[in-house]
Design an enzyme around this catalytic site. Structure first.
Site, mmCIF file in Angstrom:
data_model
loop_
_atom_site.group_PDB
_atom_site.id
_atom_site.type_symbol
_atom_site.label_atom_id
_atom_site.label_comp_id
_atom_site.label_asym_id
_atom_site.label_seq_id
_atom_site.Cartn_x
_atom_site.Cartn_y
_atom_site.Cartn_z
ATOM 1 N N GLU A 197 0.136 3.482 1.635
ATOM 2 C CA GLU A 197 0.286 4.087 3.116
ATOM 3 C C GLU A 197 1.549 3.817 3.776
ATOM 4 O O GLU A 197 2.160 4.572 4.692
ATOM 5 C CB GLU A 197 -0.984 3.560 3.670
ATOM 6 C CG GLU A 197 -2.258 3.956 3.840
ATOM 7 C CD GLU A 197 -2.412 5.343 4.465
ATOM 8 O OE1 GLU A 197 -2.225 5.497 5.611
ATOM 9 O OE2 GLU A 197 -2.776 6.282 3.518
ATOM 10 N N LYS A 225 1.592 -3.107 6.961
ATOM 11 C CA LYS A 225 1.795 -3.528 5.460
ATOM 12 C C LYS A 225 3.358 -3.335 5.212
ATOM 13 O O LYS A 225 3.890 -4.111 4.235
ATOM 14 C CB LYS A 225 0.980 -2.179 4.810
ATOM 15 C CG LYS A 225 -0.485 -2.453 4.575
ATOM 16 C CD LYS A 225 -0.632 -3.868 3.637
ATOM 17 C CE LYS A 225 -2.134 -4.028 3.708
ATOM 18 N NZ LYS A 225 -2.390 -5.474 2.821
ATOM 19 N N TYR A 247 -1.639 0.098 10.756
ATOM 20 C CA TYR A 247 -1.917 -0.379 9.551
ATOM 21 C C TYR A 247 -0.868 -0.327 8.735
ATOM 22 O O TYR A 247 -0.334 -1.476 8.061
ATOM 23 C CB TYR A 247 -3.106 0.109 8.732
ATOM 24 C CG TYR A 247 -3.540 -0.266 7.288
ATOM 25 C CD1 TYR A 247 -3.819 -1.297 6.869
ATOM 26 C CD2 TYR A 247 -3.062 0.759 6.267
ATOM 27 C CE1 TYR A 247 -4.220 -1.732 5.820
ATOM 28 C CE2 TYR A 247 -3.095 0.291 4.968
ATOM 29 C CZ TYR A 247 -3.691 -0.910 4.749
ATOM 30 O OH TYR A 247 -3.909 -1.256 3.399
ATOM 31 N N SER A 282 0.770 -1.244 -0.087
ATOM 32 C CA SER A 282 0.110 -0.032 0.122
ATOM 33 C C SER A 282 0.767 1.344 -0.001
ATOM 34 O O SER A 282 1.963 1.292 0.683
ATOM 35 C CB SER A 282 -0.883 -0.063 1.138
ATOM 36 O OG SER A 282 -1.365 1.279 1.431
HETATM 37 P P1 NDP Z 1 -11.447 -4.661 1.736
HETATM 38 O O1 NDP Z 1 -11.637 -4.183 3.126
HETATM 39 O O2 NDP Z 1 -12.866 -4.384 0.722
HETATM 40 O O3 NDP Z 1 -11.430 -6.189 1.726
HETATM 41 C C1 NDP Z 1 -10.594 -6.979 2.742
HETATM 42 C C2 NDP Z 1 -10.726 -8.698 2.485
HETATM 43 O O4 NDP Z 1 -10.178 -9.130 3.654
HETATM 44 C C3 NDP Z 1 -12.293 -9.187 2.783
HETATM 45 O O5 NDP Z 1 -12.437 -9.802 2.110
HETATM 46 C C4 NDP Z 1 -12.089 -9.437 4.409
HETATM 47 O O6 NDP Z 1 -13.227 -10.696 4.550
HETATM 48 C C5 NDP Z 1 -10.855 -10.184 4.194
HETATM 49 N N1 NDP Z 1 -10.111 -10.589 5.556
HETATM 50 C C6 NDP Z 1 -9.911 -9.592 6.473
HETATM 51 N N2 NDP Z 1 -9.516 -10.346 7.876
HETATM 52 C C7 NDP Z 1 -9.121 -11.683 7.263
HETATM 53 C C8 NDP Z 1 -8.872 -12.724 8.008
HETATM 54 N N3 NDP Z 1 -8.642 -12.748 9.057
HETATM 55 N N4 NDP Z 1 -8.869 -13.740 7.009
HETATM 56 C C9 NDP Z 1 -9.107 -14.091 5.904
HETATM 57 N N5 NDP Z 1 -9.678 -12.943 5.141
HETATM 58 C C10 NDP Z 1 -9.824 -11.709 5.980
HETATM 59 O O7 NDP Z 1 -10.288 -4.245 1.042
HETATM 60 P P2 NDP Z 1 -9.943 -3.849 -0.473
HETATM 61 O O8 NDP Z 1 -10.368 -4.809 -1.229
HETATM 62 O O9 NDP Z 1 -10.131 -2.688 -0.553
HETATM 63 O O10 NDP Z 1 -8.117 -4.070 -0.666
HETATM 64 C C11 NDP Z 1 -7.844 -5.409 -0.722
HETATM 65 C C12 NDP Z 1 -6.169 -5.380 -0.282
HETATM 66 O O11 NDP Z 1 -5.453 -4.434 -0.917
HETATM 67 C C13 NDP Z 1 -6.142 -5.221 1.283
HETATM 68 O O12 NDP Z 1 -5.123 -5.916 1.501
HETATM 69 C C14 NDP Z 1 -5.703 -3.860 1.388
HETATM 70 O O13 NDP Z 1 -5.157 -3.598 2.843
HETATM 71 C C15 NDP Z 1 -4.864 -3.400 0.103
HETATM 72 N N6 NDP Z 1 -4.827 -2.156 -0.419
HETATM 73 C C16 NDP Z 1 -6.019 -1.460 -0.866
HETATM 74 C C17 NDP Z 1 -6.120 -0.570 -1.241
HETATM 75 C C18 NDP Z 1 -7.220 0.360 -1.785
HETATM 76 O O14 NDP Z 1 -7.219 1.483 -2.044
HETATM 77 N N7 NDP Z 1 -8.421 -0.190 -2.023
HETATM 78 C C19 NDP Z 1 -4.777 0.417 -1.625
HETATM 79 C C20 NDP Z 1 -3.699 -0.431 -1.209
HETATM 80 C C21 NDP Z 1 -3.626 -1.467 -0.696
HETATM 81 P P3 NDP Z 1 -14.575 -10.125 5.260
HETATM 82 O O15 NDP Z 1 -15.321 -9.949 4.030
HETATM 83 O O16 NDP Z 1 -14.874 -11.534 5.833
HETATM 84 O O17 NDP Z 1 -14.265 -9.117 6.036
HETATM 85 P P1 GDR Z 2 -6.835 5.584 3.462
HETATM 86 O O1 GDR Z 2 -8.458 5.634 2.879
HETATM 87 O O2 GDR Z 2 -6.797 6.005 4.673
HETATM 88 O O3 GDR Z 2 -6.067 6.532 2.539
HETATM 89 O O4 GDR Z 2 -6.645 4.096 3.140
HETATM 90 P P2 GDR Z 2 -9.936 6.392 3.513
HETATM 91 O O5 GDR Z 2 -10.778 6.653 2.390
HETATM 92 O O6 GDR Z 2 -10.196 6.081 4.757
HETATM 93 O O7 GDR Z 2 -9.264 7.989 4.107
HETATM 94 C C1 GDR Z 2 -8.626 8.713 2.857
HETATM 95 C C2 GDR Z 2 -8.360 10.211 3.531
HETATM 96 O O8 GDR Z 2 -9.682 10.943 3.830
HETATM 97 C C3 GDR Z 2 -9.633 11.442 5.045
HETATM 98 N N1 GDR Z 2 -11.137 11.730 5.765
HETATM 99 C C4 GDR Z 2 -11.754 10.736 5.864
HETATM 100 N N2 GDR Z 2 -11.592 9.376 5.765
HETATM 101 C C5 GDR Z 2 -12.846 8.496 6.168
HETATM 102 N N3 GDR Z 2 -12.689 7.144 6.207
HETATM 103 N N4 GDR Z 2 -13.868 9.009 6.615
HETATM 104 C C6 GDR Z 2 -14.130 10.499 6.726
HETATM 105 O O9 GDR Z 2 -15.060 11.034 7.478
HETATM 106 C C7 GDR Z 2 -12.849 11.255 6.535
HETATM 107 N N5 GDR Z 2 -12.805 12.570 6.277
HETATM 108 C C8 GDR Z 2 -11.542 12.912 6.015
HETATM 109 C C9 GDR Z 2 -8.657 10.665 5.947
HETATM 110 O O10 GDR Z 2 -8.232 11.241 6.987
HETATM 111 C C10 GDR Z 2 -7.767 10.477 4.863
HETATM 112 O O11 GDR Z 2 -6.735 11.144 4.947
HETATM 113 C C11 GDR Z 2 -7.192 3.524 2.006
HETATM 114 C C12 GDR Z 2 -7.401 1.984 2.640
HETATM 115 O O12 GDR Z 2 -7.971 1.184 1.330
HETATM 116 C C13 GDR Z 2 -6.035 1.154 2.641
HETATM 117 O O13 GDR Z 2 -6.310 -0.038 2.936
HETATM 118 C C14 GDR Z 2 -5.205 1.769 1.660
HETATM 119 O O14 GDR Z 2 -3.989 0.838 1.651
HETATM 120 C C15 GDR Z 2 -5.029 3.062 1.398
HETATM 121 O O15 GDR Z 2 -6.158 3.532 0.900
HETATM 122 C C16 GDR Z 2 -3.845 3.119 -0.074
#
Ligand code: NDP
Ligand code: GDR
Length: 331
Positions: A132, A158, A154, A130
């Site tokens: 992050e 990662k 987190y 990520s």
């Molecule tokens: P989601 O939060 O939508 O999905 C997370 C998944 O992980 C769900 O299927 C969840 O299952 C599963 N999970 C959580 N805990 C466990 C566990 N103990 N055992 C097995 N499975 C588990 O994430 P995204 O699809 O958005 O992201 C996918 C991956 O990419 C994550 O690792 C995230 O950290 C990473 N990532 C995401 C980014 C983004 O912007 N979306 C950017 C960079 C990295 P359940 O449905 O049961 O909760």
């Molecule tokens: P992020 O995503 O922390 O970048 O992680 P998120 O959408 O939660 O926050 C983005 C930014 O928005 C600001 N923010 C708020 N965020 C949330 N969720 N709710 C609010 O009300 C709000 N107001 C302001 C946050 O402070 C932050 O700066 C996501 C996740 O998908 C991670 O798993 C992944 O690794 C990174 O993106 C890349």
């Protein structure tokens, strides 16, 4: 007859897992997914159903913190490719549940690498790293050589996942790649993340179901792309002869406030009439600015994002309006 390639996805019930499953099915794969046991299993498959593919993937009960269950999953799926997308992925929750986050998001990667090494040694491995991990970096844009500076439990977890993947590649010669993906969103994004929180609120306000949206810090800047584009990059990484690490990003950064304004404007609304900034929603430590340089992905993988931020936010607002209308019609 050629045999189908087999893929195993952890996190298959999440946003990326759903889109990646769809892509792999389209590419002719047999898709297996790890699903953790839950009393709400029927709700959890929602994203796969939304895409109309729930019946086409094979779900295996396992948990990232339980190595024997992952070994069994490998034995059942016999994968050619393994995508480790499972994680406790919500940054804010990582301060409230740092141990769970560390066990799943860091330790889970080690468990997966061990499971692959022991039970599917020929499989190629993808780790969902990520942006992050760059957190407090003052260098912009960030590429694969930019030093990391994690700013949440987190991000620290990662970072472990990233380095243990690099280490297993270098120690055991595994075909293990780490995708350093910047924020990516879609109509299937979890409601707790900022884009979806905003598009859902815009839909409610538009339909007269709400008047106000309470937000945290509006100043942070993110490099937002579309999940559908980003899962293609994951797949491309595992099609390369050599494993490597890749930044996946659009190169454009936008403030939370500007993204918010965009979403309201899409519905013909002005965000200033509805948004209330609530300091109680601020994070203990913030990541101020992320902007990725995906030159390596472009050059080596031939990957370029196709969907603009405006198009994505518009799609998300429309989908949320549609969802609420359907719910209302159903009574
Ligand atoms: P989601 O939060 O939508 O999905 C997370 C998944 O992980 C769900 O299927 C969840 O299952 C599963 N999970 C959580 N805990 C466990 C566990 N103990 N055992 C097995 N499975 C588990 O994430 P995204 O699809 O958005 O992201 C996918 C991956 O990419 C994550 O690792 C995230 O950290 C990473 N990532 C995401 C980014 C983004 O912007 N979306 C950017 C960079 C990295 P359940 O449905 O049961 O909760
Ligand atoms: P992020 O995503 O922390 O970048 O992680 P998120 O959408 O939660 O926050 C983005 C930014 O928005 C600001 N923010 C708020 N965020 C949330 N969720 N709710 C609010 O009300 C709000 N107001 C302001 C946050 O402070 C932050 O700066 C996501 C996740 O998908 C991670 O798993 C992944 O690794 C990174 O993106 C890349």
């Amino acid at each position: 007859m050629t045999t189908k390639r087999r893929a195993l996805i952890t996190g298959i019930t999440g946003q990326d897992g759903a889109y990646l499953s769809q892509l792999l099915l389209d590419e002719g794969y047999e898709v297996f997914g790890v699903m953790r046991r839950s009393a709400s299993a029927e709700v959890i498959g929602e994203r796969l159903r939304w895409l109309g593919i729930a019946e086409r993937v094979r779900l295996i009960g396992a948990n990232l913190i339980d190595l024997p269950s992952l070994l069994d999953a490998m034995a059942e799926a016999r994968p050619d490719e393994v995508y480790n997308l499972g994680a406790q992925s919500f940054v804010k929750t990582s301060w409230q549940q740092p141990y769970v986050t560390t066990d799943v998001t860091a330790g889970g990667v080690l468990n997966m690498l061990e499971a692959v090494r022991r039970a599917a040694p020929k499989a190629r491995f993808y780790q969902a790293s990520s942006s992050e991990m760059y957190g407090g970096s003052k260098i912009s844009p960030q590429n694969e050589d930019t030093p990391f500076y994690p700013r949440s439990p987190y991000a620290v977890a990662k970072l472990y996942g990233h380095w243990i993947t690099v280490n297993y590649r270098e120690s055991f010669g595994m075909h293990a790649s780490s995708g350093i993906l910047f924020n990516h969103e879609s109509p299937l994004r979890g409601i707790e993340f900022v884009t979806r929180k905003v598009t859902d609120a815009v839909a409610r306000i538009k339909l007269g179901l709400a008047r106000e949206l309470r937000m945290g810090n509006m100043e942070p800047m993110r490099d937002w792309g579309h999940a559908r584009d980003y899962v293609r990059a994951m797949w491309l990484m595992l099609q390369q002869d050599k494993p490597a690490d890749y930044v996946v990003a659009t190169g454009r950064t936008t403030s939370v406030q500007d993204m918010c304004a965009m979403a309201f404007a899409h519905a013909g609304l002005n965000w200033r009439d509805h948004v209330v900034v609530d300091p109680a929603l601020f994070r203990p430590a913030e990541v101020d600015r992320l902007q990725g340089d995906a030159s390596r992905a472009r050059t080596v993988l031939g990957w370029v994002p196709k969907i603009s931020l405006e198009a994505m936010i518009g799609e998300m607002v429309d989908a949320d309006i549609e969802r609420l209308r359907a719910r209302r019609a159903a009574g």
